[in-house]
Write a protein that holds these residues in place. Sequence first.
Motif, PDB file in Angstrom:
ATOM      1  N   GLY A   1       0.795  -1.220   0.000  1.00  0.00           N
ATOM      2  CA  GLY A   1       0.000   0.000   0.000  1.00  0.00           C
ATOM      3  C   GLY A   1       0.824   1.265   0.000  1.00  0.00           C
ATOM      4  O   GLY A   1       0.418   2.272   0.583  1.00  0.00           O
ATOM      5  N   THR A   2       1.980   1.251  -0.672  1.00  0.00           N
ATOM      6  CA  THR A   2       2.852   2.423  -0.654  1.00  0.00           C
ATOM      7  C   THR A   2       2.286   3.579  -1.468  1.00  0.00           C
ATOM      8  O   THR A   2       2.782   4.705  -1.360  1.00  0.00           O
ATOM      9  CB  THR A   2       4.255   2.063  -1.193  1.00  0.00           C
ATOM     10  OG1 THR A   2       4.121   1.440  -2.483  1.00  0.00           O
ATOM     11  CG2 THR A   2       4.960   1.101  -0.252  1.00  0.00           C
TER      12      THR A   2
ATOM     13  N   SER B   1      -0.213  -7.976   1.763  1.00  0.00           N
ATOM     14  CA  SER B   1      -0.959  -8.672   0.735  1.00  0.00           C
ATOM     15  C   SER B   1      -0.084  -9.727   0.059  1.00  0.00           C
ATOM     16  O   SER B   1       0.467 -10.614   0.710  1.00  0.00           O
ATOM     17  CB  SER B   1      -1.512  -7.653  -0.276  1.00  0.00           C
ATOM     18  OG  SER B   1      -2.412  -8.240  -1.174  1.00  0.00           O
ATOM     19  N   ARG B   2       0.109  -9.617  -1.258  1.00  0.00           N
ATOM     20  CA  ARG B   2       0.875 -10.608  -2.013  1.00  0.00           C
ATOM     21  C   ARG B   2       2.352 -10.638  -1.610  1.00  0.00           C
ATOM     22  O   ARG B   2       3.029 -11.649  -1.803  1.00  0.00           O
ATOM     23  CB  ARG B   2       0.723 -10.348  -3.506  1.00  0.00           C
ATOM     24  CG  ARG B   2       1.069  -8.907  -3.908  1.00  0.00           C
ATOM     25  CD  ARG B   2       0.341  -8.525  -5.203  1.00  0.00           C
ATOM     26  NE  ARG B   2       0.645  -7.162  -5.648  1.00  0.00           N
ATOM     27  CZ  ARG B   2      -0.058  -6.103  -5.280  1.00  0.00           C
ATOM     28  NH1 ARG B   2      -1.045  -6.219  -4.430  1.00  0.00           N
ATOM     29  NH2 ARG B   2       0.252  -4.905  -5.764  1.00  0.00           N
TER      30      ARG B   2
ATOM     31  N   ILE C   1       1.279  -7.134   6.809  1.00  0.00           N
ATOM     32  CA  ILE C   1      -0.050  -6.567   6.662  1.00  0.00           C
ATOM     33  C   ILE C   1      -0.909  -7.551   5.867  1.00  0.00           C
ATOM     34  O   ILE C   1      -0.470  -8.083   4.842  1.00  0.00           O
ATOM     35  CB  ILE C   1       0.026  -5.212   5.944  1.00  0.00           C
ATOM     36  CG1 ILE C   1       0.926  -4.246   6.727  1.00  0.00           C
ATOM     37  CG2 ILE C   1      -1.357  -4.616   5.731  1.00  0.00           C
ATOM     38  CD1 ILE C   1       1.278  -2.974   5.960  1.00  0.00           C
ATOM     39  N   ASN C   2      -2.094  -7.843   6.345  1.00  0.00           N
ATOM     40  CA  ASN C   2      -3.052  -8.804   5.784  1.00  0.00           C
ATOM     41  C   ASN C   2      -2.728 -10.257   6.130  1.00  0.00           C
ATOM     42  O   ASN C   2      -3.509 -11.155   5.805  1.00  0.00           O
ATOM     43  CB  ASN C   2      -3.197  -8.679   4.257  1.00  0.00           C
ATOM     44  CG  ASN C   2      -3.385  -7.250   3.781  1.00  0.00           C
ATOM     45  OD1 ASN C   2      -2.522  -6.692   3.087  1.00  0.00           O
ATOM     46  ND2 ASN C   2      -4.493  -6.650   4.148  1.00  0.00           N
TER      47      ASN C   2
ATOM     48  N   MET D   1     -10.780  -3.126   9.933  1.00  0.00           N
ATOM     49  CA  MET D   1      -9.732  -2.952   8.927  1.00  0.00           C
ATOM     50  C   MET D   1     -10.095  -3.609   7.607  1.00  0.00           C
ATOM     51  O   MET D   1     -10.536  -4.751   7.553  1.00  0.00           O
ATOM     52  CB  MET D   1      -8.399  -3.522   9.414  1.00  0.00           C
ATOM     53  CG  MET D   1      -7.225  -3.086   8.534  1.00  0.00           C
ATOM     54  SD  MET D   1      -5.664  -3.880   8.985  1.00  0.00           S
ATOM     55  CE  MET D   1      -5.634  -5.269   7.829  1.00  0.00           C
ATOM     56  N   GLN D   2      -9.892  -2.861   6.531  1.00  0.00           N
ATOM     57  CA  GLN D   2     -10.117  -3.352   5.178  1.00  0.00           C
ATOM     58  C   GLN D   2      -8.822  -3.959   4.616  1.00  0.00           C
ATOM     59  O   GLN D   2      -7.779  -3.919   5.266  1.00  0.00           O
ATOM     60  CB  GLN D   2     -10.602  -2.195   4.307  1.00  0.00           C
ATOM     61  CG  GLN D   2     -11.876  -1.537   4.824  1.00  0.00           C
ATOM     62  CD  GLN D   2     -12.165  -0.203   4.167  1.00  0.00           C
ATOM     63  OE1 GLN D   2     -11.378   0.299   3.356  1.00  0.00           O
ATOM     64  NE2 GLN D   2     -13.285   0.403   4.528  1.00  0.00           N
ATOM     65  N   HIS D   3      -8.911  -4.494   3.402  1.00  0.00           N
ATOM     66  CA  HIS D   3      -7.698  -5.069   2.802  1.00  0.00           C
ATOM     67  C   HIS D   3      -6.607  -4.006   2.699  1.00  0.00           C
ATOM     68  O   HIS D   3      -5.452  -4.280   3.020  1.00  0.00           O
ATOM     69  CB  HIS D   3      -7.998  -5.660   1.427  1.00  0.00           C
ATOM     70  CG  HIS D   3      -6.820  -6.370   0.832  1.00  0.00           C
ATOM     71  ND1 HIS D   3      -6.367  -7.584   1.290  1.00  0.00           N
ATOM     72  CD2 HIS D   3      -5.967  -6.018  -0.168  1.00  0.00           C
ATOM     73  CE1 HIS D   3      -5.302  -7.966   0.594  1.00  0.00           C
ATOM     74  NE2 HIS D   3      -5.043  -7.026  -0.295  1.00  0.00           N
ATOM     75  N   MET D   4      -6.980  -2.814   2.253  1.00  0.00           N
ATOM     76  CA  MET D   4      -6.060  -1.685   2.308  1.00  0.00           C
ATOM     77  C   MET D   4      -6.289  -1.002   3.643  1.00  0.00           C
ATOM     78  O   MET D   4      -7.313  -0.354   3.851  1.00  0.00           O
ATOM     79  CB  MET D   4      -6.311  -0.693   1.170  1.00  0.00           C
ATOM     80  CG  MET D   4      -5.392   0.522   1.200  1.00  0.00           C
ATOM     81  SD  MET D   4      -3.665   0.102   0.909  1.00  0.00           S
ATOM     82  CE  MET D   4      -3.757  -0.410  -0.816  1.00  0.00           C
TER      83      MET D   4
END
Length: 309
Positions: free
Chosen positions: A62-63, A130-131, A154-155, A216-219
Amino acid sequence: AAAVAAEPPRWYAAPTPSPSPSPERQEHGRSAVASAPSLAPPMPGLGGGAAARISVVAPGAGTGANAAVYAELGRMPDFRLDIKGQARAPYDRYPASWQGGAAGPNLETFAAQLMDQGIVEQSECLVVGSRGGQVVLPSLWSRFGDGVPPAVVINGGCAMGLPTAVYWPTQAVTFLLIGGQDNFRGKASVEEYIADTKSRVPKGSSRTAILYVSEMQHMPQSALLGAVLPQMVRALLAWKRAGASAPPPHDKMQAVLAAVKQQKQWSGCLMYTCGAGVWQDLPFGGATVAEKVAPQRPWQPATAAFGGA
């Protein structure tokens, strides 16, 4: 940094992936992890008071959406921030073993480039999301094992049922940030999601923490990430510095808890190991892990890979 072997340890062997695993299996199949041998005052970095070197793996972290959060982190005197790579680059896609994945360049080849460039030796803490937590961090673990620096995930991508098994080193120092509104949660209830995430942690691990935030959402929302990320990094640095046999840094965990509670808009639970397989659970915001939250839309690799993180 101490020299590390360039080749994966002999005990690591990625299993032959099943052809085109379904998104449902990738999201909740939850195959077992492969077993194998408002901010608080800054703390000094690990290098004799110097700023700690923090490497953020851009794809998935999420940069872009949270650029201001990372910029603020980089301005803190106890951190020296380095952004590695970028989202939507040609390598920002899943490997061929994943449904919808492709041969290189992909996130595995990107991870190999980071290793060749010295990300392990040159970093004191990693931030992935994430990935990046699904592919890049497991690739680092598979090659360097316990030598990989502490990581904020994160995630919680490394703690999912993935097309290839994850070797999670027992001595890894890891802090997962997971959310109730994240599509990585899939159709699991809150209780199931948290229990399954904990089950991915190696049974012998005594240096793992999980922050679950119901909203909290994915982002991650910028206000949330900006509040907790510096404290999570400080907790990991203190945990690593204390050594494998030391108790967890309870004061730093309390700082994480204080940061998330201060904004009075988040609920969930902070969990961390106090010994091998022994968890300390600290609910906050009036929520309990049994709180009912509507299941999220099932996660699919293509969506996660190009969703703007």
